[in-house]
Design an enzyme around this catalytic site. Structure first.
Site, PDB file in Angstrom:
ATOM      1  N   ASP A  32       0.858  -1.180   0.000  1.00 45.86           N
ATOM      2  CA  ASP A  32       0.000   0.000   0.000  1.00 45.86           C
ATOM      3  C   ASP A  32       0.897   1.234   0.000  1.00 45.86           C
ATOM      4  OD1 ASP A  32      -3.236   0.362   0.812  1.00 45.86           O
ATOM      5  OD2 ASP A  32      -1.992   2.143   1.073  1.00 45.86           O
ATOM      6  N   ASP A  54       3.741   2.352  -4.541  1.00 46.10           N
ATOM      7  CA  ASP A  54       2.887   3.052  -5.499  1.00 46.10           C
ATOM      8  C   ASP A  54       2.773   2.134  -6.704  1.00 46.10           C
ATOM      9  OD1 ASP A  54       1.716   4.597  -7.464  1.00 46.10           O
ATOM     10  OD2 ASP A  54       2.983   6.351  -7.128  1.00 46.10           O
ATOM     11  N   VAL A  55       1.589   1.595  -6.951  1.00 46.26           N
ATOM     12  CA  VAL A  55       1.424   0.593  -8.007  1.00 46.26           C
ATOM     13  C   VAL A  55       1.632   1.166  -9.402  1.00 46.26           C
ATOM     14  CG1 VAL A  55      -0.087  -0.926  -6.663  1.00 46.26           C
ATOM     15  CG2 VAL A  55      -1.095   0.919  -8.048  1.00 46.26           C
ATOM     16  N   TYR A 147     -14.039   6.427 -13.345  1.00 42.16           N
ATOM     17  CA  TYR A 147     -13.965   5.230 -12.512  1.00 42.16           C
ATOM     18  C   TYR A 147     -14.631   4.056 -13.218  1.00 42.16           C
ATOM     19  CZ  TYR A 147     -14.861   2.030  -8.637  1.00 42.16           C
ATOM     20  OH  TYR A 147     -14.937   0.910  -7.830  1.00 42.16           O
ATOM     21  N   LYS A 151     -13.009   0.424 -14.637  1.00 44.73           N
ATOM     22  CA  LYS A 151     -13.476  -0.911 -14.278  1.00 44.73           C
ATOM     23  C   LYS A 151     -13.882  -1.726 -15.509  1.00 44.73           C
ATOM     24  CE  LYS A 151     -12.526  -0.393 -10.024  1.00 44.73           C
ATOM     25  NZ  LYS A 151     -11.356  -1.112  -9.472  1.00 44.73           N
ATOM     26  N   THR A 182     -16.604   1.864   2.508  1.00 52.53           N
ATOM     27  CA  THR A 182     -15.174   1.970   2.778  1.00 52.53           C
ATOM     28  C   THR A 182     -14.825   3.449   2.943  1.00 52.53           C
ATOM     29  OG1 THR A 182     -14.581   2.198   0.435  1.00 52.53           O
ATOM     30  CG2 THR A 182     -14.691  -0.054   1.320  1.00 52.53           C
TER      31      THR A 182
END
Length: 253
Positions: A32, A54-55, A147, A151, A182
């Site tokens: 994370d 950081d992905v 967003y 997806k 969340t």
């Protein structure tokens, strides 16, 4: 080999999944960008392996995967691409940089992790990738345009790789929940009309349970919650214009 590497592990769905798999005796790796929250969760889970990441940084992604998998004989049973961000609002009022960041994390981050993980997955019997998709990947959702687009990309990636990597014995699938309670969602300043009409009735633990079920019996797409399972099934049987009408009504200001 029962190990799992989770991105976005410091909170929400990622953290709930880490706790569940840990309770089931799996070796858990946590990734994370939030180093403090990550360290706290790692301590809670018996000093689990963890790394700040950081992905969107391909070199850092490769290093993180190498570090975790080196502890497990170069094998990776399950990669869970859970990292993602959301920004609700009118498309034209959201800064372009925010739209770009959504795509970078949700799409490129998933690509970076999955690409770098291939060597380790290929070396592992019954290896899997679980991607965090969304009900927003079924039909474009107003006020969540970028967003939703991200997806759709994750959904397509799951479909393509599950076919392409079948020859290596690697299963690739995604989880498709509706809105989940969340911090990412509760911190949104703009509440999309679709949120008001459908509500937020799903907890992170329910998605973690779906990830557990996916690890036992992989599906390309795993809709979550009775509400969305019905909508998903309905969408597979009806013309696209009906789905469009439903989405237009749900998203009406």
């Amino acid at each position: 080999m029962r190990n799992i590497l989770i991105t976005g592990a410091a909170s929400g769905i990622g953290a709930a999944t880490a706790r569940l798999f840990y309770r089931h005796g799996w070796q858990v790796g946590l990734l994370d960008i939030n180093a403090q929250a990550l360290a706290e969760l790692a301590a809670e889970l018996g000093n689990a392996w963890h790394a700040e990441l950081d992905v969107t940084d391909p070199a850092a992604v490769k290093a993180a995967l190498a570090g975790f998998c080196a502890l497990h004989g170069g094998q990776l049973r399950l990669l869970f691409n859970s990292a993602g961000i959301l920004h609700c609002g009118h498309f034209e009022e959201i800064e372009l940089s925010a739209h770009t960041r959504i795509v970078q994390i949700n799409v490129l981050g998933t690509l970076n992790m999955t690409h770098a993980a291939f060597t380790y997955l290929k070396a592992t019997p019954q290896a899997q990738v679980i991607n965090m998709c969304s009900a927003s990947g079924l039909y474009g959702v107003p006020h969540l345009a970028s967003y939703s687009a991200s997806k759709f990309a994750v959904r397509a990636l799951s479909e393509a790789l599950d076919l392409e990597w079948a020859k290596y014995g690697i299963r690739v699938g995604d989880l498709m929940p509706p809105f989940v309670s969340t911090p990412m969602l509760s911190n949104q300043r703009f509440k999309a009309p679709v949120l008001r009409r459908l509500g937020v009735n799903l907890e992170a633990q329910a998605v973690a349970q779906a990830a557990w079920e996916q690890a036992q019996h992989s599906k390309v797409h795993r809709p979550i919650s009775l509400q969305f399972k019905l909508l998903y099934g309905f969408g597979q049987l009806t013309p696209a214009w009906i789905t469009r009408r439903i989405m237009a009504w749900l998203s009406r200001d």
